[in-house]
Design an enzyme around this catalytic site. Structure first.
Site, PDB file in Angstrom:
ATOM      1  N   SER A 581       6.227  -7.661   2.323  1.00  0.00           N
ATOM      2  CA  SER A 581       7.301  -6.983   1.587  1.00  0.00           C
ATOM      3  C   SER A 581       7.318  -5.521   1.982  1.00  0.00           C
ATOM      4  O   SER A 581       6.293  -4.951   2.381  1.00  0.00           O
ATOM      5  CB  SER A 581       7.068  -7.092   0.079  1.00  0.00           C
ATOM      6  OG  SER A 581       7.953  -6.259  -0.634  1.00  0.00           O
ATOM      7  N   TYR A 594       1.938  -6.131  -7.928  1.00  0.00           N
ATOM      8  CA  TYR A 594       2.659  -6.733  -6.815  1.00  0.00           C
ATOM      9  C   TYR A 594       2.535  -5.882  -5.549  1.00  0.00           C
ATOM     10  O   TYR A 594       2.218  -6.392  -4.471  1.00  0.00           O
ATOM     11  CB  TYR A 594       4.131  -6.904  -7.201  1.00  0.00           C
ATOM     12  CG  TYR A 594       4.989  -7.534  -6.129  1.00  0.00           C
ATOM     13  CD1 TYR A 594       4.936  -8.900  -5.879  1.00  0.00           C
ATOM     14  CD2 TYR A 594       5.863  -6.753  -5.372  1.00  0.00           C
ATOM     15  CE1 TYR A 594       5.735  -9.482  -4.896  1.00  0.00           C
ATOM     16  CE2 TYR A 594       6.663  -7.320  -4.385  1.00  0.00           C
ATOM     17  CZ  TYR A 594       6.588  -8.682  -4.152  1.00  0.00           C
ATOM     18  OH  TYR A 594       7.383  -9.248  -3.178  1.00  0.00           O
TER      19      TYR A 594
END
Length: 704
Positions: A581, A594
């Site tokens: 990501s 995250y």
């Protein structure tokens, strides 16, 4: 009409269906063909041929002419449609006898078939065309039934055929298919005008009828009689295959051994090009490979041309104990290497001793069929369908050997005859006409979390580019739906499925075993499975933290660790792609768990690339951002959390994410799939440890 009862073949004729086709002989030909092709005991995939003769108006002269409709080159009667037929003038085909100069000029006749074409949209006529043309019957079947070939391949096949059928089935000795064989069929009929079929030595069966139904039933009747005769003689002369030499492992143990050895076998078979595998341990296979006669019969090879074209001249038999410890890859490779090298030398010698001055270059010297006594049979080919069909053909060959040995003695084609079929210039021309292989042909991929969103898009892209894929998901219902979709779109031989929770090493092992048994190995792993939790730091719980790190970091670690051993066993390199990501590089609010897990994934990718590089395993990273479409990542409050962090409404998120990019673009799952393909499609074979951002352009996530 009264339905007939058969024991050894399937009677599938539906009178209502057939009546709806009455008056259309071509439609009835297709119907009959599809029924016959649905039973592998009657004919194999792509094997055999069917035809019908009709009358039509010549488009130029307007005169009524006889036209033969026949399965075209490379077709399969089980799936035959009108577009797969060739339609030719019967009179012109028969007139070719006037220019035929003999066996030395057989191949030249094939080009002349084109001068006989009636339907301009016809499929290219097959080499079997004259075999049907010189017989006068309206409907004709040329089939490769196991039971008939067992008699045709028996040492006393001609005598047995005459006695079994009381002279109602003719006999023509083995000859390569072509124009002369068609003339021989005509002569056989002329000398025996009352026969209802002809047995081709070592090859197959011709049967016929005045109607599609008569032809269908005649074919079934002859095959049934052959099969019943074989059954009545099994075990009378001697035990089947001279009796059992060993017992099989249990089903569970067989699958465990097969999964363990499959990647090594695939590695050996993929030295010239990447191969896909297939495994079977059917009862017919186990009876043969566990028998005393295995070592005598297997080297003889097959008899029917269609069989050895797909299975090679003979199989490779592994000299391993069925319950051998397969955990030491290095020791096992050392033991197997001489076997494979010996096979390659045998095949080279076969080619050199049989080749002609104009023979095509030698093809892959590795085996197609590999036998592991006590465990099962492996086949390896350019794609899954070809590998599966090769195994099916070898089972047909086993059935032929079993039947022939029960009534007489099995005979295979002489090696020169086999070579002349395998390296036939017409077969080579057919191979050259095949479409160019796709970039991922021969590749096997596992994309975690491929039940939807990014994972599904990656799996779809890979299949479209030629790969086979193990679909997997933690949600069984979601997984079942996506597999049905892929099968409907791409066919049954492109995908397999397995339930998979990447935090469970046991489930990872089981999923990889499914891939190994279905396809023979693994080439590409995409670590895509993930989830997102967006909360302020003080609201993050230990449970949130552990879940993120278990799925994202530990899941990637477990998968990479498990597949590393498979890559090393295969010895042909591989690819690991980690879907990370932009959050691995960009700091933002409400993202401690995250974002840090993604950062760990990113550095774990670098570490894995460094460790696996010596084994030609490339490890690369794709960094997406804000892929909303069909993604599980937006469930569980993530979208709400991100909208809150940015001070906007949830429905404004797609536009918000697009506007903050340099390209002002919304990122779709297909964009991530394209990035993954860029790494594995062949153009970046010397790239590893890279990061590819697919986020529309976010300056903060540029790799510095």
């Amino acid at each position: 009409m009264q339905q007939k009862i058969y024991k050894h073949v399937n009677y599938l004729w539906d009178e209502d269906k057939a009546n709806s086709l009455m008056g259309d002989e071509v439609a009835l030909l297709l119907y009959r063909s599809n029924l016959l092709g649905a039973d592998l005991r009657i004919t194999n995939y792509g094997g055999g041929n069917t035809s019908c003769k009709t009358f039509d108006r010549d488009p130029l002269t307007k005169e009524e002419v006889e036209v033969m409709w026949i399965k075209g080159s490379g077709g399969d009667i089980g799936t035959l449609t009108k577009s797969g037929l060739a339609a030719l003038y019967v009179q012109r085909l028969r007139a070719l006898e006037n220019v035929y100069q003999g066996l030395a000029y057989e191949d030249e006749m094939v080009a002349l078939f084109n001068h006989c074409i009636f339907e301009l949209d016809s499929k290219a006529p097959s080499i079997d065309t004259p075999l049907h043309a010189f017989l006068p019957f309206k409907h004709i079947d040329h089939l490769h039934p196991d039971a008939a070939i067992a008699i045709a391949a028996a040492k006393d096949g001609k005598r047995i055929t005459k006695e079994l059928f009381g002279g109602t089935i003719g006999w023509v000795d083995w000859q390569k298919p072509g124009f002369d064989l068609g003339l021989q069929l005509r002569d056989c009929l002329a000398q025996n005008p009352h026969i209802r079929g002809i047995m081709l030595g070592s090859h197959g069966l011709f049967t016929w009828g005045d109607t599609a139904y008569d032809c269908y039933v005649n074919s079934l009747d002859v095959i049934e009689q052959c099969a019943a005769y074989l059954e009545s003689n099994l075990g009378k002369k001697a035990p089947i295959f001279a009796g059992k030499k060993m017992d099989s492992l249990s089903k569970e143990q067989r699958l465990k051994q097969a999964a363990a050895i499959a990647p090594l076998l695939r590695g050996f078979c993929s030295q010239e090009r990447s191969m896909i595998g297939h495994f079977t341990d059917s009862d017919a296979v186990m009876e043969f490979i566990n028998s005393n006669d295995l070592d005598r019969l297997a080297p003889l090879g097959t008899s029917c041309p269609d069989h050895f074209l797909r299975t090679k001249i003979q199989p490779l038999i592994l000299n391993l104990d069925k319950d051998a410890d397969l955990s030491d890859i290095i020791a096992l490779k050392e033991k197997l290497s001489p076997l494979f090298e010996g096979y390659r030398q045998m095949y080279q010698a076969y080619y050199e001793s049989c080749k002609h001055i104009d023979s095509p270059a030698i093809r892959d010297r590795n085996p197609v069929i590999i036998i592991y006594p006590g465990v099962g049979l492996f086949s390896f080919a350019k794609d899954k369908q070809t590998a599966r069909v090769a195994a099916e053909f070898y089972i047909n060959a086993i059935n032929v050997m079993k039947g022939a040995e029960a009534i007489s003695e099995y005979t295979s084609l002489p090696r020169q005859e086999a070579f002349d079929i395998e390296y036939w210039l017409l077969e080579e021309a057919k191979l050259q006409r095949m479409p160019k292989a796709k970039p991922l042909s021969g590749k096997i991929a596992l994309v975690t979390g491929s039940g939807g969103g990014i994972g599904k898009a990656i799996a779809k892209k890979f299949v479209m580019e030629g790969a086979v894929v193990l679909l997997n998901d933690i949600n069984q219902e979601r997984l079942d739906v996506v597999k049905e979709e892929f099968v409907a779109t791409f066919g049954k031989d492109t995908v397999e499925k397995a339930i998979l929770d990447v935090t469970s090493e046991q489930q990872i092992e089981a999923a990889l075993a499914t891939a190994l048994l279905a396809f023979g190995g693994i080439d590409i792993i995409v670590n895509n499975a993930g989830l997102s939790i967006s909360k302020p730091l003080e609201e993050h719980s230990e449970k949130d933290w552990d879940l993120l790190y278990d799925v994202l970091v530990k899941g990637q670690f477990f998968m990479s660790k498990a597949v590393a051993g498979i890559f090393k066993a295969q010895g042909i390199g591989g690819d690991i792609i980690n879907i990370v990501s932009k959050n691995a590089l960009v700091s933002g609010p409400n993202n401690a768990g995250y974002g840090s897990a993604k950062a760990a994934q990113l550095h774990l990718s670098r570490l894995t690339a460094a460790e696996l590089g010596p084994y030609k395993v490339r490890v690369n990273t794709v960094n997406p951002d804000a892929v909303i479409s069909d993604s599980n990542i937006w469930s569980g409050g993530w979208a709400e959390g991100r909208a809150k962090a940015y001070g906007i409404q949830i429905e404004e998120l797609p536009a918000y994410y697009a506007k903050r990019t340099l390209l002002n673009e919304i990122i779709l799952p297909e964009d991530i799939a394209n990035a993954c393909f860029a790494f594995v499609g062949g153009a970046l074979q010397k790239s590893t440890g890279n990061v590819l951002n697919v986020d529309g352009g976010i300056a903060m996530s540029f790799v510095r």
